[in-house]
Every structure is written in structure tokens, then in C-alpha cells.
Design an enzyme around this catalytic site. Structure first.
Site, PDB file in Angstrom:
ATOM      1  N   TYR A 150       0.835  -1.209   0.000  1.00 29.84           N
ATOM      2  CA  TYR A 150       0.000   0.000   0.000  1.00 29.84           C
ATOM      3  C   TYR A 150       0.872   1.263   0.000  1.00 29.84           C
ATOM      4  CZ  TYR A 150      -2.944   3.834   1.492  1.00 29.84           C
ATOM      5  OH  TYR A 150      -3.560   5.064   1.576  1.00 29.84           O
ATOM      6  N   ARG A 157       1.839   6.708  -6.806  1.00 32.87           N
ATOM      7  CA  ARG A 157       0.728   7.621  -7.142  1.00 32.87           C
ATOM      8  C   ARG A 157       1.151   9.070  -6.918  1.00 32.87           C
ATOM      9  NH1 ARG A 157      -4.911   6.978  -3.889  1.00 32.87           N
ATOM     10  NH2 ARG A 157      -3.429   7.137  -2.169  1.00 32.87           N
ATOM     11  N   TYR A 209      -0.936  13.684   5.925  1.00 25.89           N
ATOM     12  CA  TYR A 209      -0.612  12.695   6.960  1.00 25.89           C
ATOM     13  C   TYR A 209       0.882  12.732   7.256  1.00 25.89           C
ATOM     14  CZ  TYR A 209      -5.006   9.882   6.650  1.00 25.89           C
ATOM     15  OH  TYR A 209      -6.293   9.419   6.697  1.00 25.89           O
ATOM     16  N   ARG A 222     -11.004  13.967   0.664  1.00 29.75           N
ATOM     17  CA  ARG A 222     -12.086  13.239   1.353  1.00 29.75           C
ATOM     18  C   ARG A 222     -13.327  13.112   0.482  1.00 29.75           C
ATOM     19  NH1 ARG A 222      -9.324  10.371   4.890  1.00 29.75           N
ATOM     20  NH2 ARG A 222      -7.939  11.695   6.104  1.00 29.75           N
ATOM     21  N   GLU A 330     -14.665   0.237   6.236  1.00 29.73           N
ATOM     22  CA  GLU A 330     -14.562   1.504   5.516  1.00 29.73           C
ATOM     23  C   GLU A 330     -15.847   1.674   4.704  1.00 29.73           C
ATOM     24  OE1 GLU A 330     -10.601   2.507   3.818  1.00 29.73           O
ATOM     25  OE2 GLU A 330     -11.722   2.789   1.956  1.00 29.73           O
TER      26      GLU A 330
HETATM   27  C1  3EB Z   1      -7.867   6.865   5.305  1.00 29.88           C
HETATM   28  O1  3EB Z   1      -8.759   7.683   5.522  1.00 29.88           O
HETATM   29  C2  3EB Z   1      -8.293   5.442   5.085  1.00 29.88           C
HETATM   30  O2  3EB Z   1      -5.029   5.830  -0.393  1.00 29.88           O
HETATM   31  O3  3EB Z   1      -6.552   6.283  -1.888  1.00 29.88           O
HETATM   32  C3  3EB Z   1      -9.276   5.665   2.243  1.00 29.88           C
HETATM   33  C4  3EB Z   1      -9.568   6.085   0.943  1.00 29.88           C
HETATM   34  C5  3EB Z   1      -7.971   5.325   2.564  1.00 29.88           C
HETATM   35  C6  3EB Z   1      -8.569   6.189  -0.020  1.00 29.88           C
HETATM   36  C7  3EB Z   1      -6.207   5.999  -0.733  1.00 29.88           C
HETATM   37  C8  3EB Z   1      -6.968   5.434   1.585  1.00 29.88           C
HETATM   38  C9  3EB Z   1      -7.262   5.854   0.308  1.00 29.88           C
HETATM   39  O4  3EB Z   1      -6.665   7.173   5.286  1.00 29.88           O
HETATM   40  C10 3EB Z   1      -7.636   4.830   3.924  1.00 29.88           C
END
Ligand code: 3EB
Length: 336
Positions: A150, A157, A209, A222, A330
Site C-alpha cells: 500500500y 501515485r 498525513y 475526502r 470503511e
Molecule cells: C484513510 O482515511 C483510510 O489511499 O486512496 C481511504 C480512501 C484510505 C482512499 C487511498 C486510503 C485511500 O486514510 C484509507
């Protein structure tokens, strides 16, 4: 152009597609319909091959066999650009790429190449703005060369998207989920004009992050809010029990569900506050897709969802490996 054609073009501009869940028994009928932009099936791949048919190889839970069907008032045209298979109307481009990841050059480079192919396809066809992506990665937690797949995906990406103009402002909604098959599948939506990037005040933006989650931050927003004429679509990313940047309620699926719904509500509130989107409560969402990690019981989740949403929103339940090990579920959503 005749009146019928003119009417269809204006329908098409105002509402480029709608999404709904249908029973998989309808597949052949759907594929014969003129206004089918795309259909997503779940579980085993179908015998039928069609540019508009994509299979997400995650088991569906709950004993149903469901299709996610994207209808348009237009007649899509299908084709290939490089490795991208696409279906498009005058307003929207749906495309996908599917590939095996070999040990060398590995996940990071494979992701980079896949997104480069996607961007090239968008440029070639004239839909330069992504609206949303779905990323289904095989063996998402396996370590290769000291890096979880991941995280390697995030690196690849980021490396390609950061080459695009104003890249943070144009980050879009996404799902990234682990599968138990060998192929990676990425599908996407793109358009002529960008949507608005939407963040959640309860959560640190994923692209901010801290670096211990991945050597390059996850490049998604989001949600994406996309006006289409008088209407608007809200594409909500996979959303989990994360507050700030930390996982909450480790080992407690129902508490994770509750926190996830709080996040979705906060995002919907933001869409209303910043863009005037007509959504008050989560029971107004058009569709939900719920991913449960293996071993998480479905029945209590269904009950709890029913309590909070009243059972009015069609929901599809899939088994998948959420990209952080401690996340048990999720939820992604669509609002039209
Ligand atoms: C998060 O909020 C949970 O890497 O494209 C959710 C949706 C998550 C998309 C991505 C990762 C991704 O971090 C993980």
C-alpha cells in the site's frame, strides 16, 4: 440537429449519469441498453467481456449478487487508449486498467505507469480532470523490499500526480482496498471541468498525513463535489474510523462504524456549508458501499447502520482488506 438529439444532449449535460444497485441476473439485459456507461460486478469475473463491464474481485457479503450500474441519458462510445479501456459520453469519461504486478519493477513503478497511462488517456480524449478513482490492490499489506505494498502504491501515485499542475488542489476522492487476487484494478471518472476538492474538519487531510504512514502521503481528498448543470454529485472517498490522523477504536467494529458515520456526517455538513449542497442527514445519500475486513461480523453492522440511517440508503457489503491494518471497516458513498 433534431429535437430529440438536442434534448438528449441537454439531458446529458445536466445529468451525465446516475448510479444504482441492481441484481446481477440483469447483466445481459443491461449490456443491451443504449445508455449504459459502466457496470461494476463483484466477486468472480464474468464470462462476458465488454468494455463497460469491470469486476472488482471482492466477495459480496449477505448472499446477494449485486451490480453497480451507471446509466446515462446519452449513448456512450467505447474504445482503448494505450492500456486504458474506456466508455465515454460528451460529458464524462469512465476508464479502467487492470494489470499484474511483478516483483520487478514492483508496486511503486506499476502504479506510476498505470496513472501515467490514465493521465495520457484523459489528455488524448479531452477529459483532463479526474473526479474520482477506485484502486483495488492485490496483497495490500505484503512487504516487498522492506515496504508495504500500500505504501509503495502511495509513493508511485504521489510521484506521478505531483507532476501535474496545481496537484494538491486537484486531488480527488478515492478508494484504496486490498483484494485476494493477483491483479490490480484501477477505475476512474474524469470530466472536462474539475470538481471541488472537499476535506473533513475532523480529519487531517490524507495528503498531509505524517510520514510514518507512508513515505509519500496518500494523494486523495475526502470527497469531490461536481456540479453538473443545475445538479451536483458528491463522490465520497472510502471513509474510516480515523480522527485527526489516528485510527480510533482498534478492535471494536461497532465503535469504528459509529466514528466512520460521524466522519461522513461531518463531510456532508462541509459540503452543505461550503457549496450549498442540499444534504442534511446521511439518510439522504444515494448509495453506500461498506467494506468489512475478514472476520468482522456483518449482522451487527447492518443493524447499527439501520439505526443511524433508517435503512433507506441502498448499501452493498463487500469483504476487503482496508489499507490500514487496524481499520476493520470503511464506507464510501455517492450523493446525487
Ligand atoms: C484513510 O482515511 C483510510 O489511499 O486512496 C481511504 C480512501 C484510505 C482512499 C487511498 C486510503 C485511500 O486514510 C484509507
Amino acid at each position: 440537429m433534431g429535437n430529440n438529439r438536442r434534448q438528449r444532449v441537454s439531458d446529458c449535460l445536466n445529468s451525465p449519469f446516475q448510479v444504482r444497485y441492481e441484481n446481477a441476473a440483469r447483466l445481459q439485459t443491461l449490456l443491451n441498453e443504449e445508455g449504459l456507461l459502466a457496470v461494476i460486478s463483484f466477486g468472480q469475473e464474468h464470462e462476458t467481456k465488454d468494455a463497460r463491464l469491470v469486476t472488482v474481485e471482492l466477495p459480496e457479503l449477505g448472499g446477494n449478487s449485486t451490480l453497480e450500474v451507471w446509466h446515462t441519458p446519452c449513448s456512450p462510445e467505447t474504445g482503448y487508449v494505450g492500456e486504458i479501456r474506456y466508455s465515454r459520453t460528451d460529458t464524462v469519461l469512465f476508464g479502467y486498467i487492470q494489470f499484474e504486478v511483478s516483483r520487478v519493477p514492483g508496486m511503486e513503478q506499476a502504479t506510476y505507469d498505470a496513472y501515467r497511462a490514465i493521465l495520457a488517456c484523459q489528455q488524448h480524449l479531452g477529459y483532463p480532470y479526474l473526479l474520482r478513482t477506485w484502486n483495488y490492490l492485490s496483497d495490500i499489506h505484503r512487504e516487498e523490499d522492506g515496504l508495504e505494498r500500500y505504501r509503495a502504491f502511495c509513493l508511485g501515485r504521489h510521484r506521478i500526480l505531483e507532476t501535474t499542475p496545481d496537484f494538491e488542489r486537484h486531488l480527488v476522492a478515492a478508494t484504496a482496498m486490498g483484494t485476494r487476487t493477483s491483479q490490480v484494478l484501477i477505475y476512474f471518472l474524469a470530466a472536462h471541468e474539475p470538481g471541488f476538492r472537499l476535506e473533513n474538519p475532523r480529519q487531517v487531510s490524507a495528503f498531509r498525513y505524517p510520514s510514518h504512514y507512508a513515505p509519500r502521503s496518500p494523494s486523495f481528498s475526502r470527497a469531490t463535489l461536481k456540479p453538473w448543470g443545475a445538479e451536483a454529485h458528491l463522490y465520497i472517498s472510502g471513509t474510516a474510523s480515523i480522527v485527526g490522523h489516528e485510527t480510533r477504536h482498534v478492535d471494536n467494529p461497532l465503535a469504528q462504524l459509529d466514528e466512520t458515520l460521524n466522519n461522513l456526517q461531518s463531510l456532508a455538513d462541509n459540503a452543505r456549508r461550503l457549496h450549498g449542497l442540499a444534504i442534511q442527514s446521511l439518510d439522504e445519500l444515494s448509495l453506500l458501499k461498506v467494506y468489512l475486513r475478514q472476520g468482522v461480523e456483518m449482522a451487527p453492522i447492518v443493524q447499527c447502520l439501520q439505526r443511524r440511517l433508517g435503512g433507506r440508503v441502498p448499501a452493498l457489503f463487500l469483504q476487503g482488506d482496508v489499507c490500514r491494518n487496524d481499520l476493520l471497516l470503511e464506507i464510501e458513498a455517492f450523493h446525487a
